[in-house]
Design an enzyme around this catalytic site. Structure first.
Site, PDB file in Angstrom:
ATOM      1  N   HIS A 105       0.832  -1.205   0.000  1.00  0.00           N
ATOM      2  CA  HIS A 105       0.000   0.000   0.000  1.00  0.00           C
ATOM      3  C   HIS A 105       0.862   1.248   0.000  1.00  0.00           C
ATOM      4  O   HIS A 105       1.959   1.249   0.546  1.00  0.00           O
ATOM      5  CB  HIS A 105      -0.958   0.023   1.195  1.00  0.00           C
ATOM      6  CG  HIS A 105      -0.285  -0.118   2.519  1.00  0.00           C
ATOM      7  ND1 HIS A 105       0.097  -1.344   3.017  1.00  0.00           N
ATOM      8  CD2 HIS A 105       0.081   0.795   3.455  1.00  0.00           C
ATOM      9  CE1 HIS A 105       0.659  -1.180   4.204  1.00  0.00           C
ATOM     10  NE2 HIS A 105       0.675   0.119   4.490  1.00  0.00           N
ATOM     11  N   HIS A 107       0.675   5.233   1.181  1.00  0.00           N
ATOM     12  CA  HIS A 107      -0.010   6.283   1.928  1.00  0.00           C
ATOM     13  C   HIS A 107       0.051   7.565   1.109  1.00  0.00           C
ATOM     14  O   HIS A 107       1.116   7.918   0.573  1.00  0.00           O
ATOM     15  CB  HIS A 107       0.714   6.566   3.249  1.00  0.00           C
ATOM     16  CG  HIS A 107       0.763   5.415   4.195  1.00  0.00           C
ATOM     17  ND1 HIS A 107      -0.077   5.314   5.278  1.00  0.00           N
ATOM     18  CD2 HIS A 107       1.567   4.321   4.244  1.00  0.00           C
ATOM     19  CE1 HIS A 107       0.222   4.204   5.956  1.00  0.00           C
ATOM     20  NE2 HIS A 107       1.212   3.589   5.345  1.00  0.00           N
TER      21      HIS A 107
HETATM   22  P1  AMP Z   1       1.724   0.523   7.363  1.00  0.00           P
HETATM   23  O1  AMP Z   1       1.556  -0.954   7.134  1.00  0.00           O
HETATM   24  O2  AMP Z   1       2.494   0.766   8.629  1.00  0.00           O
HETATM   25  O3  AMP Z   1       2.289   1.254   6.196  1.00  0.00           O
HETATM   26  O4  AMP Z   1       0.335   1.189   7.620  1.00  0.00           O
HETATM   27  C1  AMP Z   1      -0.896   0.534   7.615  1.00  0.00           C
HETATM   28  C2  AMP Z   1      -1.953   1.603   7.616  1.00  0.00           C
HETATM   29  O5  AMP Z   1      -3.194   0.962   7.512  1.00  0.00           O
HETATM   30  C3  AMP Z   1      -1.991   2.478   8.879  1.00  0.00           C
HETATM   31  O6  AMP Z   1      -1.895   3.843   8.502  1.00  0.00           O
HETATM   32  C4  AMP Z   1      -3.344   2.146   9.495  1.00  0.00           C
HETATM   33  O7  AMP Z   1      -3.946   3.278  10.081  1.00  0.00           O
HETATM   34  C5  AMP Z   1      -4.123   1.666   8.285  1.00  0.00           C
HETATM   35  N1  AMP Z   1      -5.188   0.724   8.557  1.00  0.00           N
HETATM   36  C6  AMP Z   1      -5.161  -0.375   9.347  1.00  0.00           C
HETATM   37  N2  AMP Z   1      -6.334  -1.033   9.298  1.00  0.00           N
HETATM   38  C7  AMP Z   1      -7.125  -0.340   8.450  1.00  0.00           C
HETATM   39  C8  AMP Z   1      -8.459  -0.512   7.979  1.00  0.00           C
HETATM   40  N3  AMP Z   1      -9.231  -1.534   8.365  1.00  0.00           N
HETATM   41  N4  AMP Z   1      -8.962   0.399   7.106  1.00  0.00           N
HETATM   42  C9  AMP Z   1      -8.202   1.449   6.697  1.00  0.00           C
HETATM   43  N5  AMP Z   1      -6.944   1.664   7.110  1.00  0.00           N
HETATM   44  C10 AMP Z   1      -6.405   0.782   7.973  1.00  0.00           C
END
Ligand code: AMP
Length: 143
Positions: A105, A107
């Site tokens: 993903h 951001h």
């Molecule tokens: P990262 O894997 O550290 O790059 O970030 C994962 C991102 O996913 C974080 O910013 C979380 O806030 C976000 N996140 C986790 N669960 C969900 C969800 N169910 N829906 C939307 N965002 C999510």
């Protein structure tokens, strides 16, 4: 060092399968964009490929080729929607780099001069605020 395999039951895979809800912004055959539930700034969104990979390190370049134009599209829309001074695009690979969800993903986070980001994976935003912010981004995409 070995890296774990892609887990098809990760939370973003569940969003793609419709098993858990998300506030969607954009979808095509290859890509989904939706609001991050723990935004680091208003308008923080995520862009994911529908083809699963753990992160960039194991992604198919052909998947990246479809994904990156959507990251750009969403960044332009988020900048417009939030009248941002800049857009922060971030992507983490493995826990040591800050990754917490193991489905690739990006951001996309609107930034304003002098305004610090909230912590990564901090507090949950209310669904009403996420939906209102999503409407702003979708309106900007329609322009
Ligand atoms: P990262 O894997 O550290 O790059 O970030 C994962 C991102 O996913 C974080 O910013 C979380 O806030 C976000 N996140 C986790 N669960 C969900 C969800 N169910 N829906 C939307 N965002 C999510």
């Amino acid at each position: 060092m070995t890296t774990a395999a892609y887990d098809p039951n990760n939370i973003f895979a569940k969003i793609l399968k419709g098993e858990i809800p998300s506030v969607k912004l954009y979808e095509d055959d290859h890509t989904l964009a939706f609001m991050d539930v723990m935004p680091q700034a208003p308008g923080h969104l995520l862009v994911i490929p529908k083809t699963g990979s753990r992160n960039m390190l194991d992604a198919d370049p052909a998947v990246l080729a479809k994904l990156i134009p959507v990251v750009q599209k969403m960044a332009v829309a988020a900048k417009e929607a939030f009248e941002a001074d800049g857009i922060y695009i971030a992507q983490f690979n493995e826990p040591a780099a800050g990754q917490t969800v193991f489905h690739l993903h990006f951001h996309v986070i609107p930034r304003h001069e002098g305004q610090p980001l909230k912590p990564h994976t901090g507090g949950m935003e209310s669904i009403d605020v996420l939906k209102a912010n999503a409407e702003k981004i979708k309106a900007a995409m329609d322009e």
